[in-house]
Design an enzyme around this catalytic site. Structure first.
Site, PDB file in Angstrom:
ATOM      1  N   GLU A 126       0.874  -1.339   0.073  1.00  0.00           N
ATOM      2  CA  GLU A 126      -0.033  -0.012   0.020  1.00  0.00           C
ATOM      3  C   GLU A 126       0.950   1.319   0.203  1.00  0.00           C
ATOM      4  O   GLU A 126       0.322   2.234  -0.587  1.00  0.00           O
ATOM      5  CB  GLU A 126      -0.998   0.167   1.223  1.00  0.00           C
ATOM      6  N   PRO A 170      11.797 -14.409   3.263  1.00  0.00           N
ATOM      7  CA  PRO A 170      10.508 -14.328   4.008  1.00  0.00           C
ATOM      8  C   PRO A 170       9.773 -12.837   4.100  1.00  0.00           C
ATOM      9  O   PRO A 170      10.553 -11.949   3.771  1.00  0.00           O
ATOM     10  CB  PRO A 170      11.278 -14.636   5.366  1.00  0.00           C
ATOM     11  N   ARG A 171       8.478 -13.015   4.014  1.00  0.00           N
ATOM     12  CA  ARG A 171       7.902 -11.835   4.173  1.00  0.00           C
ATOM     13  C   ARG A 171       7.986 -10.602   5.153  1.00  0.00           C
ATOM     14  O   ARG A 171       8.176  -9.489   4.984  1.00  0.00           O
ATOM     15  CB  ARG A 171       6.269 -11.967   4.130  1.00  0.00           C
ATOM     16  N   GLY A 203      13.704  -4.238   1.260  1.00  0.00           N
ATOM     17  CA  GLY A 203      13.733  -3.267   0.016  1.00  0.00           C
ATOM     18  C   GLY A 203      14.775  -3.846  -1.102  1.00  0.00           C
ATOM     19  O   GLY A 203      14.905  -2.584  -1.986  1.00  0.00           O
ATOM     20  N   GLU A 204      14.928  -5.017  -1.240  1.00  0.00           N
ATOM     21  CA  GLU A 204      15.632  -5.443  -2.218  1.00  0.00           C
ATOM     22  C   GLU A 204      15.010  -6.599  -3.098  1.00  0.00           C
ATOM     23  O   GLU A 204      15.798  -7.289  -3.909  1.00  0.00           O
ATOM     24  CB  GLU A 204      17.209  -5.834  -1.813  1.00  0.00           C
ATOM     25  N   GLU A 264       5.185  -7.303  -9.924  1.00  0.00           N
ATOM     26  CA  GLU A 264       6.745  -7.034  -9.686  1.00  0.00           C
ATOM     27  C   GLU A 264       7.374  -7.954 -10.487  1.00  0.00           C
ATOM     28  O   GLU A 264       8.190  -7.345 -11.367  1.00  0.00           O
ATOM     29  CB  GLU A 264       7.026  -7.211  -8.118  1.00  0.00           C
TER      30      GLU A 264
END
Length: 417
Positions: free
Chosen positions: A59, A265-266, A307-308, A335
């Site tokens: 979001e 992992p999330r 962030g990667e 993505e």
């Protein structure tokens, strides 16, 4: 009446929330949440603000795309962004910096939300996707502040849950000035729940228009890239999925011994948990965050940085999108599709049902629900470059053909600024 009962229960739970936020205040700086903001104690704004709210990373990325477009037209806009999670906060802080003011979202208590709104002075509240808090909406309605739901999604399961609390649902839906739905089915569900049809508009999914950044080093894991190793990626996995993925990789290795797996992992608090799980399978691995562990021969790379993910997708030949083997509802398939990667997913995709349907219809995505079926698809795609590349090109075409939602959303918001 139901809102009053909800508020009473929320007050009873408030001490537990305090303990949770105190606990989080001791976490590393990047995951730390200032408890005062959760109770509305934030810096006063000198001018009325445009308030955006986003829950987490997905979001926040969508909100960031809208905000960047608005600031391009008018850099003087005073924008306040709230997020629920540290990962969402990081996306906003890293992506927008001092051009906006970021706070963690206030809890849904009447006094807290009144205090927060007095301090930020919103002239409009723009909520991303579906984050509905009864007291937030009630306070905005009382204050005459327009509330807009942007990139709005509503699954059939969620709609049924809201219908069970019909009076509360109708009260919340009545607070919306405008609902910008991602699809016709979503729009119809919001109308069914009580939003006036004339206050709804189908704008499409902003996520198709996002520019995904590749943060960090030029390559996610240069040792494999230089070696041209066959790589598949399991992205944004949840508890209950990692074990299945590791079992699948063991089966893949029996047929393609030099195959590599990247598992991301999330949630960052699970990085060490997944590392122990990999060790229990006696598979060799490196950690993305620890360059001293890097070796070309390892069978698995644990993606333990934030962030990667786009860099990991870029490295991979095949992408499995997590949150779909358990009842999470799946994660963002746009993505990997935007990078032309063939996509594998479990069957739990209700959060991205429309997108996954488009990808599957065009032959860009496949469903696999267990270790056997996942390994079978991975082996097939890694061993068949023609099919793999064809699926990737189809995935990219779906993304390119679905552009336009961002411009429609920005245009719909401009009268409220």
């Amino acid at each position: 009446m139901l809102r009053l009962i909800y508020t009473f229960v929320y007050y009873l739970c408030a001490p537990l929330l305090c303990f949770r936020w105190v606990y989080k205040s001791f976490k590393p700086p990047q995951y730390r949440e200032p408890m005062r903001e959760r109770f509305g104690f934030v810096r006063k704004q000198m001018a009325p603000s445009i308030w955006f709210h986003a829950v987490s990373m997905g979001e926040s990325n969508a909100a960031k795309a809208i905000i960047e477009n608005l600031l391009k037209d008018d850099p003087s806009l005073n924008i306040v962004v709230t997020t629920t999670t540290p990962t969402g906060a990081r996306q906003i802080i890293d992506g927008l910096g001092e051009r906006v003011t970021h706070h963690y979202s206030p809890c849904d208590l009447p006094g807290t939300i009144k205090r927060f709104t007095r301090r930020i002075r919103p002239k409009v509240l723009i909520i991303m996707e579906t984050e509905l808090w009864p007291n937030w909406l009630n306070q905005m309605d009382k204050a005459g502040v327009p509330v807009i739901l942007a990139n709005a999604r509503m699954s059939e399961n969620s709609a049924k849950k809201y219908l069970k609390v019909g009076s509360l649902s109708r009260e919340m839906m009545g607070a919306f000035y405008l609902v910008l739905a991602v699809g016709e089915d979503d729009r119809a569900r919001f109308v069914r729940l009580g939003v006036s049809p004339e206050k709804t508009l189908v704008t499409g999914n902003i996520k198709f228009d996002q520019t995904f950044e590749e943060n960090g080093r030029p390559s996610y894991y240069p040792l494999w890239q230089e070696n041209s190793a066959p790589v598949w990626l399991a992205a944004s996995t949840h508890r209950g999925e990692d074990e299945i993925i590791l079992q699948a990789h063991e089966k893949v290795l029996k047929q393609i011994p030099d195959a590599k797996l990247v598992i991301v992992p999330r949630h960052p608090e699970r990085f060490n948990e997944v590392a122990k799980l990999i060790e229990s399978h006696k598979l060799s691995y490196a950690r993305r965050s620890e360059e001293n562990t890097w070796q070309v021969s390892v069978q698995i790379l644990l993606g333990d940085t934030m962030g990667e993910l786009m860099m990991a997708y870029k490295l991979a030949d095949v992408a499995f999108v997590g949150g779909s083997l358990v009842s999470i509802g799946g994660h963002n398939m746009i993505e990997p599709a935007s990078l032309g990667k063939p996509i594998i997913s479990g069957s739990h995709v209700h959060n991205f049902k429309e997108i996954f349907g488009q990808l599957k219809l065009k032959g860009a995505a496949l469903t696999a629900d267990n270790a056997d079926s996942i390994s079978s698809v991975v082996v097939r795609l890694l061993g068949n470059p023609e099919e793999r590349i064809g699926m990737g090109l189809s995935a990219k075409a779906v993304v390119e053909q679905s552009h336009g939602a961002l411009d429609k959303t920005v245009e719909a918001l401009k009268p409220f600024l």
